[in-house]
Design a protein around this motif. Sequence first.
Motif, PDB file in Angstrom:
ATOM      1  N   PRO A  55      33.473  64.376  51.429  1.00  0.00           N
ATOM      2  CA  PRO A  55      33.095  63.328  50.468  1.00  0.00           C
ATOM      3  C   PRO A  55      34.139  63.110  49.375  1.00  0.00           C
ATOM      4  N   VAL A  56      34.743  64.188  48.881  1.00  0.00           N
ATOM      5  CA  VAL A  56      35.769  64.042  47.848  1.00  0.00           C
ATOM      6  C   VAL A  56      36.975  63.302  48.414  1.00  0.00           C
ATOM      7  N   LEU A  57      37.370  63.633  49.639  1.00  0.00           N
ATOM      8  CA  LEU A  57      38.490  62.940  50.278  1.00  0.00           C
ATOM      9  C   LEU A  57      38.214  61.444  50.387  1.00  0.00           C
ATOM     10  N   VAL A  58      37.052  61.096  50.907  1.00  0.00           N
ATOM     11  CA  VAL A  58      36.712  59.681  51.110  1.00  0.00           C
ATOM     12  C   VAL A  58      36.686  58.937  49.777  1.00  0.00           C
ATOM     13  N   LEU A  59      36.042  59.527  48.783  1.00  0.00           N
ATOM     14  CA  LEU A  59      35.912  58.859  47.483  1.00  0.00           C
ATOM     15  C   LEU A  59      37.254  58.749  46.769  1.00  0.00           C
ATOM     16  N   ASP A  60      38.094  59.780  46.875  1.00  0.00           N
ATOM     17  CA  ASP A  60      39.415  59.714  46.236  1.00  0.00           C
ATOM     18  C   ASP A  60      40.305  58.668  46.897  1.00  0.00           C
ATOM     19  N   VAL A  61      40.190  58.521  48.221  1.00  0.00           N
ATOM     20  CA  VAL A  61      40.953  57.476  48.909  1.00  0.00           C
ATOM     21  C   VAL A  61      40.441  56.099  48.506  1.00  0.00           C
ATOM     22  N   LEU A  62      39.124  55.934  48.486  1.00  0.00           N
ATOM     23  CA  LEU A  62      38.540  54.628  48.169  1.00  0.00           C
ATOM     24  C   LEU A  62      38.857  54.170  46.753  1.00  0.00           C
ATOM     25  N   LYS A  63      38.936  55.115  45.811  1.00  0.00           N
ATOM     26  CA  LYS A  63      39.187  54.693  44.432  1.00  0.00           C
ATOM     27  C   LYS A  63      40.631  54.210  44.240  1.00  0.00           C
ATOM     28  N   GLY A  64      41.490  54.476  45.209  1.00  0.00           N
ATOM     29  CA  GLY A  64      42.821  53.880  45.201  1.00  0.00           C
ATOM     30  C   GLY A  64      42.857  52.602  46.028  1.00  0.00           C
ATOM     31  N   PHE A  65      42.165  52.630  47.172  1.00  0.00           N
ATOM     32  CA  PHE A  65      42.191  51.511  48.104  1.00  0.00           C
ATOM     33  C   PHE A  65      41.493  50.267  47.561  1.00  0.00           C
ATOM     34  N   VAL A  66      40.287  50.434  47.037  1.00  0.00           N
ATOM     35  CA  VAL A  66      39.483  49.271  46.628  1.00  0.00           C
ATOM     36  C   VAL A  66      40.151  48.448  45.523  1.00  0.00           C
ATOM     37  N   PRO A  67      40.548  49.050  44.400  1.00  0.00           N
ATOM     38  CA  PRO A  67      41.170  48.223  43.358  1.00  0.00           C
ATOM     39  C   PRO A  67      42.501  47.623  43.783  1.00  0.00           C
ATOM     40  N   ALA A  68      43.300  48.386  44.539  1.00  0.00           N
ATOM     41  CA  ALA A  68      44.590  47.845  45.000  1.00  0.00           C
ATOM     42  C   ALA A  68      44.381  46.663  45.935  1.00  0.00           C
ATOM     43  N   LEU A  69      43.409  46.760  46.829  1.00  0.00           N
ATOM     44  CA  LEU A  69      43.130  45.662  47.749  1.00  0.00           C
ATOM     45  C   LEU A  69      42.635  44.429  46.993  1.00  0.00           C
ATOM     46  N   LEU A  70      41.804  44.649  45.982  1.00  0.00           N
ATOM     47  CA  LEU A  70      41.351  43.517  45.162  1.00  0.00           C
ATOM     48  C   LEU A  70      42.537  42.820  44.501  1.00  0.00           C
ATOM     49  N   GLY A  80      48.631  44.055  43.272  1.00  0.00           N
ATOM     50  CA  GLY A  80      47.976  45.150  43.995  1.00  0.00           C
ATOM     51  C   GLY A  80      48.660  46.479  43.724  1.00  0.00           C
ATOM     52  N   ILE A  81      49.986  46.450  43.658  1.00  0.00           N
ATOM     53  CA  ILE A  81      50.745  47.666  43.349  1.00  0.00           C
ATOM     54  C   ILE A  81      50.449  48.134  41.924  1.00  0.00           C
ATOM     55  N   LEU A  82      50.435  47.188  40.980  1.00  0.00           N
ATOM     56  CA  LEU A  82      50.147  47.549  39.583  1.00  0.00           C
ATOM     57  C   LEU A  82      48.759  48.164  39.449  1.00  0.00           C
ATOM     58  N   VAL A  83      47.792  47.551  40.096  1.00  0.00           N
ATOM     59  CA  VAL A  83      46.415  48.051  40.020  1.00  0.00           C
ATOM     60  C   VAL A  83      46.312  49.421  40.696  1.00  0.00           C
ATOM     61  N   GLY A  84      46.995  49.567  41.831  1.00  0.00           N
ATOM     62  CA  GLY A  84      47.000  50.859  42.508  1.00  0.00           C
ATOM     63  C   GLY A  84      47.643  51.942  41.659  1.00  0.00           C
ATOM     64  N   ALA A  85      48.733  51.581  40.994  1.00  0.00           N
ATOM     65  CA  ALA A  85      49.394  52.542  40.107  1.00  0.00           C
ATOM     66  C   ALA A  85      48.463  52.959  38.972  1.00  0.00           C
ATOM     67  N   ALA A  86      47.671  52.008  38.473  1.00  0.00           N
ATOM     68  CA  ALA A  86      46.708  52.330  37.412  1.00  0.00           C
ATOM     69  C   ALA A  86      45.653  53.299  37.925  1.00  0.00           C
ATOM     70  N   ALA A  87      45.195  53.096  39.165  1.00  0.00           N
ATOM     71  CA  ALA A  87      44.216  54.011  39.753  1.00  0.00           C
ATOM     72  C   ALA A  87      44.798  55.415  39.897  1.00  0.00           C
TER      73      ALA A  87
END
Length: 205
Positions: A55-70, A80-87
């Motif tokens: 669960p930690v792996l999935v959630l840690d990946v998603l918290k980078g993936f979701v905002p960057a994809l948005l 997307g890169i800027l938002v990912g860097a912020a995450a």
Amino acid sequence: MTTAALVLVGYLLGSCPWGYWLVRLFKHEDIRNVGSGNIGVSNVWRTYGAKLGVPVLVLDVLKGFVPALLGVLLVSHFVGILVGAAAMAGHWRPLFLRFARGGKVIATGGGVFFAVAPLVAATGVAIWASVFFLTGYASVASMLTAIFIPIGSYLYGYPKSVTVFGIVTACFAVYLHRANLSRLRRHSETQSNVALVRRLGFGRH
């Protein structure tokens, strides 16, 4: 305004310390006082097994993936890169832990690259898994994967901004693993990472 809002959302999502929260919730312990003291996936999995590690792996990946994809979908690849860097910054120094030391941004950074450079991220996962299972060192697998990211970005023909971001990410990831490098030089890293290999099954053994 949209870019600023997305960057803020990225940082806030990145600041969610899932390794700390889930261990607190289910084990009533502070992960920062266990094992390496890191709140990331490796320490959680090594200490408590896959039941909390997955669960930690999935959630840690998603918290980078979701905002960057948005950021990519709503504005541009660069945003997307800027938002990912912020995450990733949030994962490193989470607001919800009062900016105390967070994780080493490998899983969250992987999520970001799945959004901005999916072919690079998929290849990186294969490299991480191969190195990890061959050597038993999660730290070595993480650093080699991070070093591959800018190389892969260039070879796959992604925008120059992705390659530059990959270079910065790789340097940052290696820097955050400096304690692991020190332990590797002293030959004291083996036991903890071999234990992690043995704990790929669910539960304690």
